[in-house]
Motif scaffolding. Structure first.
Motif, PDB file in Angstrom:
ATOM      1  N   THR A  15      90.576 101.696 -60.743  1.00 10.79           N
ATOM      2  CA  THR A  15      91.180 100.343 -61.017  1.00 10.79           C
ATOM      3  C   THR A  15      90.607  99.805 -62.481  1.00 10.79           C
ATOM      4  O   THR A  15      91.588  99.177 -63.333  1.00 10.79           O
ATOM      5  CB  THR A  15      90.090  99.354 -59.976  1.00 10.79           C
ATOM      6  N   GLN A  16      89.487  99.624 -62.885  1.00 10.52           N
ATOM      7  CA  GLN A  16      88.974  99.117 -63.807  1.00 10.52           C
ATOM      8  C   GLN A  16      89.329 100.324 -65.361  1.00 10.52           C
ATOM      9  O   GLN A  16      89.880  99.681 -66.047  1.00 10.52           O
ATOM     10  CB  GLN A  16      87.199  99.672 -63.906  1.00 10.52           C
ATOM     11  N   CYS A  17      89.417 101.325 -64.968  1.00  6.45           N
ATOM     12  CA  CYS A  17      89.497 102.468 -65.695  1.00  6.45           C
ATOM     13  C   CYS A  17      91.156 102.288 -66.086  1.00  6.45           C
ATOM     14  O   CYS A  17      91.653 102.359 -67.487  1.00  6.45           O
ATOM     15  CB  CYS A  17      89.641 103.782 -65.146  1.00  6.45           C
ATOM     16  N   GLN A  18      92.535 102.204 -65.373  1.00  7.13           N
ATOM     17  CA  GLN A  18      93.306 101.423 -65.668  1.00  7.13           C
ATOM     18  C   GLN A  18      93.710 100.206 -67.215  1.00  7.13           C
ATOM     19  O   GLN A  18      94.935 100.687 -67.321  1.00  7.13           O
ATOM     20  CB  GLN A  18      93.639 101.029 -63.908  1.00  7.13           C
ATOM     21  N   ARG A  19      93.270  99.583 -65.628  1.00 10.53           N
ATOM     22  CA  ARG A  19      92.709  98.208 -66.690  1.00 10.53           C
ATOM     23  C   ARG A  19      91.928  98.711 -68.521  1.00 10.53           C
ATOM     24  O   ARG A  19      92.785  98.061 -69.551  1.00 10.53           O
ATOM     25  CB  ARG A  19      92.193  97.062 -66.254  1.00 10.53           C
ATOM     26  N   LEU A  20      91.216  99.373 -68.138  1.00  8.40           N
ATOM     27  CA  LEU A  20      90.407  99.294 -69.697  1.00  8.40           C
ATOM     28  C   LEU A  20      91.825 100.065 -70.794  1.00  8.40           C
ATOM     29  O   LEU A  20      91.678  99.692 -71.912  1.00  8.40           O
ATOM     30  CB  LEU A  20      89.550 100.092 -69.502  1.00  8.40           C
ATOM     31  N   SER A 106      80.439 110.223 -81.611  1.00 16.19           N
ATOM     32  CA  SER A 106      79.934 110.433 -80.968  1.00 16.19           C
ATOM     33  C   SER A 106      79.922 109.282 -79.755  1.00 16.19           C
ATOM     34  O   SER A 106      80.993 108.784 -79.839  1.00 16.19           O
ATOM     35  CB  SER A 106      77.704 109.939 -81.864  1.00 16.19           C
ATOM     36  N   VAL A 107      79.294 109.160 -78.918  1.00 17.97           N
ATOM     37  CA  VAL A 107      79.918 107.878 -77.462  1.00 17.97           C
ATOM     38  C   VAL A 107      79.839 106.611 -77.797  1.00 17.97           C
ATOM     39  O   VAL A 107      79.051 106.920 -78.865  1.00 17.97           O
ATOM     40  CB  VAL A 107      79.309 108.018 -76.067  1.00 17.97           C
ATOM     41  N   ASP A 108      80.694 105.078 -77.630  1.00 19.63           N
ATOM     42  CA  ASP A 108      80.302 104.109 -77.856  1.00 19.63           C
ATOM     43  C   ASP A 108      79.484 103.306 -77.830  1.00 19.63           C
ATOM     44  O   ASP A 108      78.589 102.979 -77.771  1.00 19.63           O
ATOM     45  CB  ASP A 108      81.601 103.865 -78.844  1.00 19.63           C
ATOM     46  N   GLY A 109      79.698 103.885 -76.369  1.00 22.69           N
ATOM     47  CA  GLY A 109      79.301 102.828 -75.402  1.00 22.69           C
ATOM     48  C   GLY A 109      79.489 103.424 -73.519  1.00 22.69           C
ATOM     49  O   GLY A 109      80.497 104.338 -72.941  1.00 22.69           O
ATOM     50  N   VAL A 110      78.484 103.000 -72.864  1.00 24.41           N
ATOM     51  CA  VAL A 110      78.828 103.816 -71.153  1.00 24.41           C
ATOM     52  C   VAL A 110      78.233 102.827 -70.345  1.00 24.41           C
ATOM     53  O   VAL A 110      77.283 101.505 -70.942  1.00 24.41           O
ATOM     54  CB  VAL A 110      77.117 104.822 -71.100  1.00 24.41           C
ATOM     55  N   ILE A 111      79.262 102.043 -69.358  1.00 25.02           N
ATOM     56  CA  ILE A 111      79.438 101.321 -67.938  1.00 25.02           C
ATOM     57  C   ILE A 111      78.953 101.528 -67.086  1.00 25.02           C
ATOM     58  O   ILE A 111      79.924 102.446 -66.867  1.00 25.02           O
ATOM     59  CB  ILE A 111      80.761 100.619 -68.243  1.00 25.02           C
ATOM     60  N   GLU A 112      78.307 101.581 -67.575  1.00 19.81           N
ATOM     61  CA  GLU A 112      77.593 101.714 -65.246  1.00 19.81           C
ATOM     62  C   GLU A 112      78.492  99.984 -64.095  1.00 19.81           C
ATOM     63  O   GLU A 112      77.608  99.088 -64.725  1.00 19.81           O
ATOM     64  CB  GLU A 112      76.124 101.669 -65.319  1.00 19.81           C
ATOM     65  N   CYS A 163      75.041  98.161 -67.936  1.00 19.85           N
ATOM     66  CA  CYS A 163      75.155  98.138 -66.228  1.00 19.85           C
ATOM     67  C   CYS A 163      75.682  96.770 -66.114  1.00 19.85           C
ATOM     68  O   CYS A 163      75.495  95.559 -66.099  1.00 19.85           O
ATOM     69  CB  CYS A 163      73.920  97.832 -65.840  1.00 19.85           C
ATOM     70  N   ILE A 164      76.973  96.715 -65.078  1.00 18.30           N
ATOM     71  CA  ILE A 164      77.669  96.183 -64.777  1.00 18.30           C
ATOM     72  C   ILE A 164      77.556  96.006 -63.409  1.00 18.30           C
ATOM     73  O   ILE A 164      78.417  96.969 -62.273  1.00 18.30           O
ATOM     74  CB  ILE A 164      79.025  96.119 -65.468  1.00 18.30           C
ATOM     75  N   ASP A 165      77.357  94.383 -62.702  1.00 17.22           N
ATOM     76  CA  ASP A 165      78.019  94.540 -61.385  1.00 17.22           C
ATOM     77  C   ASP A 165      79.542  94.581 -60.737  1.00 17.22           C
ATOM     78  O   ASP A 165      79.827  93.976 -61.145  1.00 17.22           O
ATOM     79  CB  ASP A 165      77.393  92.428 -60.672  1.00 17.22           C
ATOM     80  N   GLY A 166      79.326  95.401 -59.780  1.00 20.46           N
ATOM     81  CA  GLY A 166      80.573  95.807 -59.182  1.00 20.46           C
ATOM     82  C   GLY A 166      81.167  95.658 -57.919  1.00 20.46           C
ATOM     83  O   GLY A 166      82.035  95.590 -57.164  1.00 20.46           O
ATOM     84  N   LEU A 167      80.430  94.000 -57.433  1.00 25.25           N
ATOM     85  CA  LEU A 167      80.727  93.477 -56.702  1.00 25.25           C
ATOM     86  C   LEU A 167      81.951  91.707 -57.735  1.00 25.25           C
ATOM     87  O   LEU A 167      81.235  91.346 -58.793  1.00 25.25           O
ATOM     88  CB  LEU A 167      79.222  92.712 -56.052  1.00 25.25           C
ATOM     89  N   GLY A 168      82.567  91.703 -56.532  1.00 22.80           N
ATOM     90  CA  GLY A 168      83.551  90.690 -57.138  1.00 22.80           C
ATOM     91  C   GLY A 168      84.882  91.464 -56.864  1.00 22.80           C
ATOM     92  O   GLY A 168      85.173  92.196 -56.759  1.00 22.80           O
ATOM     93  N   THR A 169      86.129  90.194 -57.319  1.00 25.07           N
ATOM     94  CA  THR A 169      86.828  90.183 -57.246  1.00 25.07           C
ATOM     95  C   THR A 169      87.419  91.098 -58.748  1.00 25.07           C
ATOM     96  O   THR A 169      86.419  92.045 -59.332  1.00 25.07           O
ATOM     97  CB  THR A 169      87.830  89.556 -57.552  1.00 25.07           C
ATOM     98  N   ALA A 170      89.079  92.381 -58.474  1.00 23.73           N
ATOM     99  CA  ALA A 170      88.895  93.335 -59.978  1.00 23.73           C
ATOM    100  C   ALA A 170      88.679  92.633 -60.872  1.00 23.73           C
ATOM    101  O   ALA A 170      88.501  93.224 -61.975  1.00 23.73           O
ATOM    102  CB  ALA A 170      90.352  93.773 -59.357  1.00 23.73           C
ATOM    103  N   ASP A 171      89.258  91.362 -60.872  1.00 29.31           N
ATOM    104  CA  ASP A 171      89.233  90.553 -62.158  1.00 29.31           C
ATOM    105  C   ASP A 171      87.933  90.078 -62.833  1.00 29.31           C
ATOM    106  O   ASP A 171      88.108  90.211 -63.612  1.00 29.31           O
ATOM    107  CB  ASP A 171      90.289  89.238 -61.855  1.00 29.31           C
ATOM    108  N   ASP A 172      86.893  89.149 -61.854  1.00 23.77           N
ATOM    109  CA  ASP A 172      85.430  89.224 -62.313  1.00 23.77           C
ATOM    110  C   ASP A 172      84.960  90.413 -62.916  1.00 23.77           C
ATOM    111  O   ASP A 172      84.366  89.796 -63.611  1.00 23.77           O
ATOM    112  CB  ASP A 172      84.891  88.899 -61.304  1.00 23.77           C
TER     113      ASP A 172
END
Ligand code: ADP
Length: 191
Positions: A15-20, A106-112, A163-172
């Motif tokens: 879901t997050q990839c589609q938006r990103l 190089s890789v710019d960034g990594v999201i967990e 590192c990102i909190d993966g809890l909450g709505t897809a929008d959050d």
């Protein structure tokens, strides 16, 4: 932008990839999707991968690395990409770094995308996919914890991990993902 999204199975990476990718206008490279397409098409790579995938185990590094390299060499990846599901092991991460370095990139960034295990199980029970059988799903979580989690430290040492909190709505969650990419832009300018 060259970004990697890492998270356990069921974390909501898709879901997050589609938006990103809509936001960044870069191709979405999902190795899970590439492998599932190869299995459906019955290619030699698909045949080799299918058993491991059904068992909830990783496919061999050599197999997936070959597929990813071919994909990264396509013209549409020149301006950037979003990698989803790759790298998943330390050797895969090192091969990717080497490959990019040889092209002065190089890789710019990594999201967990961090989600607690009980929430992952709850989400898995609410959806249906062939490799979502509860026993197999636990194996996929275990393979994440054993083989993929060490990557977080690897990219953390490079100062590239958000590192990102993966809890909450897809929008959050997406607003957190978006601010991480903005931090990458500020922190790693000029590449
Ligand atoms: P998940 O929901 O576990 O993130 P994916 O759709 O990313 O699932 O991948 C599905 C399966 O494909 C994995 O369980 C694994 O068998 C295989 N796979 C995908 N990417 C890789 C990779 N980088 N290395 C090894 N195996 C992979």
């Amino acid at each position: 932008m060259r970004i990697i999204l890492i998270g356990p199975p069921g974390a909501g990476k898709g879901t997050q990839c589609q938006r990103l990718v809509e936001l960044l206008r870069v191709p979405h490279l999902s190795t899970g999707e590439m492998l599932r397409a190869a299995v459906r098409a019955g290619t030699p790579e698909g045949l080799e991968a299918s058993w491991s995938m059904e068992q909830g185990q990783l496919v061999p590094d050599s197999l997936i690395v070959g597929m990813v390299i071919r994909r990264l060499e396509a013209g549409d990846c020149r301006a950037g990409f979003l990698l989803d599901g790759f790298p998943r092991t330390l050797p895969q991460a090192e091969i990717l770094d080497d490959l990019l370095e040889r092209r002065a990139m190089s890789v710019d960034g990594v999201i967990e995308l961090a989600v607690p295990r009980d929430e992952l199980v709850r989400r898995m029970l609410a959806r249906k996919r062939a490799d979502d059988d509860p026993a197999i799903f636990s194996r996929r979580i275990a393979s994440f914890e054993e083989q993929t989690a060490p990557l977080l430290e690897y990219y953390g040492r490079q100062g590239k991990l958000a590192c990102i909190d993966g809890l909450g709505t897809a929008d959050d969650i997406f607003s957190r993902v978006k601010s991480a990419t903005q931090r990458f832009e500020r922190g790693f300018t000029g590449r």
